[in-house]
Design a protein around this motif. Structure first.
Motif, mmCIF file in Angstrom:
data_model
loop_
_atom_site.group_PDB
_atom_site.id
_atom_site.type_symbol
_atom_site.label_atom_id
_atom_site.label_comp_id
_atom_site.label_asym_id
_atom_site.label_seq_id
_atom_site.Cartn_x
_atom_site.Cartn_y
_atom_site.Cartn_z
ATOM 1 N N ALA A 47 0.858 -1.195 0.000
ATOM 2 C CA ALA A 47 0.000 0.000 0.000
ATOM 3 C C ALA A 47 0.887 1.236 0.000
ATOM 4 O O ALA A 47 1.868 1.298 0.746
ATOM 5 C CB ALA A 47 -0.893 0.007 1.239
ATOM 6 N N MET A 48 0.548 2.209 -0.832
ATOM 7 C CA MET A 48 1.245 3.494 -0.808
ATOM 8 C C MET A 48 0.405 4.550 -1.511
ATOM 9 O O MET A 48 -0.452 4.237 -2.322
ATOM 10 C CB MET A 48 2.645 3.403 -1.424
ATOM 11 C CG MET A 48 2.702 3.237 -2.912
ATOM 12 S SD MET A 48 4.412 3.223 -3.537
ATOM 13 C CE MET A 48 4.889 1.556 -3.164
ATOM 14 N N THR A 49 0.662 5.797 -1.147
ATOM 15 C CA THR A 49 -0.039 6.902 -1.782
ATOM 16 C C THR A 49 0.737 7.363 -3.006
ATOM 17 O O THR A 49 1.932 7.114 -3.144
ATOM 18 C CB THR A 49 -0.174 8.110 -0.832
ATOM 19 O OG1 THR A 49 1.132 8.533 -0.455
ATOM 20 C CG2 THR A 49 -0.985 7.779 0.402
ATOM 21 N N VAL A 50 0.043 8.072 -3.883
ATOM 22 C CA VAL A 50 0.708 8.782 -4.973
ATOM 23 C C VAL A 50 1.250 10.047 -4.316
ATOM 24 O O VAL A 50 0.502 10.837 -3.739
ATOM 25 C CB VAL A 50 -0.286 9.121 -6.108
ATOM 26 C CG1 VAL A 50 0.395 9.952 -7.183
ATOM 27 C CG2 VAL A 50 -0.869 7.837 -6.695
ATOM 28 N N SER A 51 2.554 10.225 -4.375
ATOM 29 C CA SER A 51 3.215 11.289 -3.620
ATOM 30 C C SER A 51 2.776 12.687 -4.047
ATOM 31 O O SER A 51 2.425 12.937 -5.203
ATOM 32 C CB SER A 51 4.731 11.169 -3.775
ATOM 33 O OG SER A 51 5.085 11.113 -5.135
ATOM 34 N N ARG A 52 2.819 13.590 -3.073
ATOM 35 C CA ARG A 52 2.648 15.019 -3.323
ATOM 36 C C ARG A 52 4.009 15.570 -3.707
ATOM 37 O O ARG A 52 5.027 14.901 -3.534
ATOM 38 C CB ARG A 52 2.159 15.721 -2.058
ATOM 39 C CG ARG A 52 0.832 15.221 -1.548
ATOM 40 C CD ARG A 52 0.498 15.901 -0.235
ATOM 41 N NE ARG A 52 -0.712 15.325 0.333
ATOM 42 C CZ ARG A 52 -1.632 16.053 0.935
ATOM 43 N NH1 ARG A 52 -1.499 17.341 1.088
ATOM 44 N NH2 ARG A 52 -2.711 15.473 1.430
ATOM 45 N N GLY A 73 -1.569 -1.118 -3.905
ATOM 46 C CA GLY A 73 -2.848 -0.564 -3.478
ATOM 47 C C GLY A 73 -2.681 0.909 -3.174
ATOM 48 O O GLY A 73 -1.715 1.313 -2.514
ATOM 49 N N VAL A 74 -3.591 1.724 -3.690
ATOM 50 C CA VAL A 74 -3.554 3.178 -3.505
ATOM 51 C C VAL A 74 -4.840 3.599 -2.796
ATOM 52 O O VAL A 74 -5.922 3.084 -3.099
ATOM 53 C CB VAL A 74 -3.406 3.884 -4.872
ATOM 54 C CG1 VAL A 74 -3.515 5.389 -4.747
ATOM 55 C CG2 VAL A 74 -2.069 3.507 -5.511
ATOM 56 N N PRO A 75 -4.735 4.536 -1.824
ATOM 57 C CA PRO A 75 -5.927 4.885 -1.050
ATOM 58 C C PRO A 75 -6.941 5.738 -1.810
ATOM 59 O O PRO A 75 -6.591 6.564 -2.634
ATOM 60 C CB PRO A 75 -5.360 5.669 0.137
ATOM 61 C CG PRO A 75 -4.067 6.219 -0.345
ATOM 62 C CD PRO A 75 -3.536 5.237 -1.339
ATOM 63 N N LYS A 76 -8.183 5.484 -1.470
ATOM 64 C CA LYS A 76 -9.329 6.286 -1.912
ATOM 65 C C LYS A 76 -9.950 6.825 -0.634
ATOM 66 O O LYS A 76 -10.365 6.051 0.241
ATOM 67 C CB LYS A 76 -10.315 5.401 -2.673
ATOM 68 C CG LYS A 76 -11.557 6.105 -3.129
ATOM 69 C CD LYS A 76 -11.269 6.905 -4.373
ATOM 70 C CE LYS A 76 -12.537 7.584 -4.868
ATOM 71 N NZ LYS A 76 -12.216 8.706 -5.733
ATOM 72 N N THR A 110 -10.901 0.108 -10.923
ATOM 73 C CA THR A 110 -10.024 -0.580 -9.972
ATOM 74 C C THR A 110 -10.854 -1.464 -9.043
ATOM 75 O O THR A 110 -12.062 -1.286 -8.912
ATOM 76 C CB THR A 110 -9.232 0.450 -9.132
ATOM 77 O OG1 THR A 110 -10.151 1.340 -8.482
ATOM 78 C CG2 THR A 110 -8.275 1.262 -9.997
ATOM 79 N N THR A 111 -10.171 -2.397 -8.388
ATOM 80 C CA THR A 111 -10.849 -3.291 -7.454
ATOM 81 C C THR A 111 -10.302 -3.066 -6.042
ATOM 82 O O THR A 111 -9.145 -2.682 -5.869
ATOM 83 C CB THR A 111 -10.629 -4.770 -7.853
ATOM 84 O OG1 THR A 111 -9.223 -5.026 -7.923
ATOM 85 C CG2 THR A 111 -11.281 -5.081 -9.186
ATOM 86 N N PRO A 112 -11.129 -3.292 -5.018
ATOM 87 C CA PRO A 112 -10.675 -3.075 -3.641
ATOM 88 C C PRO A 112 -9.645 -4.111 -3.189
ATOM 89 O O PRO A 112 -9.631 -5.243 -3.679
ATOM 90 C CB PRO A 112 -11.962 -3.185 -2.813
ATOM 91 C CG PRO A 112 -12.968 -3.832 -3.675
ATOM 92 C CD PRO A 112 -12.526 -3.694 -5.090
ATOM 93 N N ILE A 113 -8.795 -3.686 -2.257
ATOM 94 C CA ILE A 113 -7.848 -4.586 -1.592
ATOM 95 C C ILE A 113 -8.128 -4.474 -0.097
ATOM 96 O O ILE A 113 -8.121 -3.373 0.456
ATOM 97 C CB ILE A 113 -6.382 -4.201 -1.876
ATOM 98 C CG1 ILE A 113 -6.071 -4.281 -3.377
ATOM 99 C CG2 ILE A 113 -5.430 -5.108 -1.089
ATOM 100 C CD1 ILE A 113 -4.649 -3.872 -3.722
ATOM 101 N N ASP A 114 -8.346 -5.604 0.532
ATOM 102 C CA ASP A 114 -8.624 -5.627 1.969
ATOM 103 C C ASP A 114 -7.347 -5.347 2.756
ATOM 104 O O ASP A 114 -6.253 -5.738 2.346
ATOM 105 C CB ASP A 114 -9.188 -7.006 2.341
ATOM 106 C CG ASP A 114 -9.679 -7.032 3.763
ATOM 107 O OD1 ASP A 114 -8.934 -7.524 4.632
ATOM 108 O OD2 ASP A 114 -10.795 -6.537 4.021
#
Length: 191
Positions: A47-52, A73-76, A110-114
């Motif tokens: 899991a990681m965010t797309v960086s600012r 996995g990227v957060p929503k 996209t599909t969810p990741i638990d």
């Protein structure tokens, strides 16, 4: 202004002063160290965010993960509930600009990741303590998401972002590792 807000603002100002060439060099060093880290090498789902713009650039890290056959996995975010969920990202074309100017996954593509599927969660932050505590952007999303997660938590940071101590509250969740430059800190040693 509370202590965290002052720390956040001071560090963001310092991050904005980092010259582009210097930032790019640090980003490459941090990424290279991450790729040599055994926990990265064994992780299958990350899991990681797309960086600012002020953060360590995660786009090349995502590309490297895909080359290695890893799942990203990227957060929503849900700003009303102040929660987030993660979705499988297979291409940057599956991103859209969303909440607070962040790039997030397009739900229809996209599909969810638990949470239990992740081996490694790379947690963003503005500044970090040597105990693993972090000051983020003030939304508390990761502090709500991380309790109960079985994945190893880590942060990517420039060395000047890591302090001896920062303000922390009871609900704050520390990361287990910080990777910066040629070093990483394992906080379980300090706990």
């Amino acid at each position: 202004m509370d202590g965290k807000q002052e720390w956040r603002q001071r560090m963001l100002n310092q991050l904005r002063q980092l010259k582009a060439a210097e930032k790019e060099m640090y980003d490459r060093q941090i990424a290279a160290h991450l790729y040599r880290w055994p926990l990265w090498q064994t992780a299958r789902t990350i899991a990681m965010t797309v960086s600012r713009e002020t953060e360590v650039n995660t786009l090349p890290i995502m590309e490297q993960a895909w080359r290695e056959g890893k799942t990203i996995g990227v957060p929503k975010c849900d700003p009303r509930a102040k929660t987030m969920s993660f979705r499988r990202l297979e291409s940057f074309a599956q991103l859209e600009k969303a909440y607070a100017g962040l790039f997030e996954p397009i739900e229809k593509q996209t599909t969810p990741i638990d949470r239990d599927e992740f081996d490694l969660i790379i947690v963003p932050g503005v500044c970090f303590a040597k105990t693993g505590y972090r000051i983020g952007y003030g939304g508390g999303y990761y502090d709500r998401y991380l309790p109960g997660a079985s994945a190893v938590t880590a942060a990517l940071a420039y060395s000047f972002q890591v302090m001896d101590d920062i303000p922390a509250e009871e609900h704050d969740v520390p990361v287990k590792f910080i990777i910066f430059g040629h070093f990483f800190i394992n906080f379980s040693v300090f706990l």
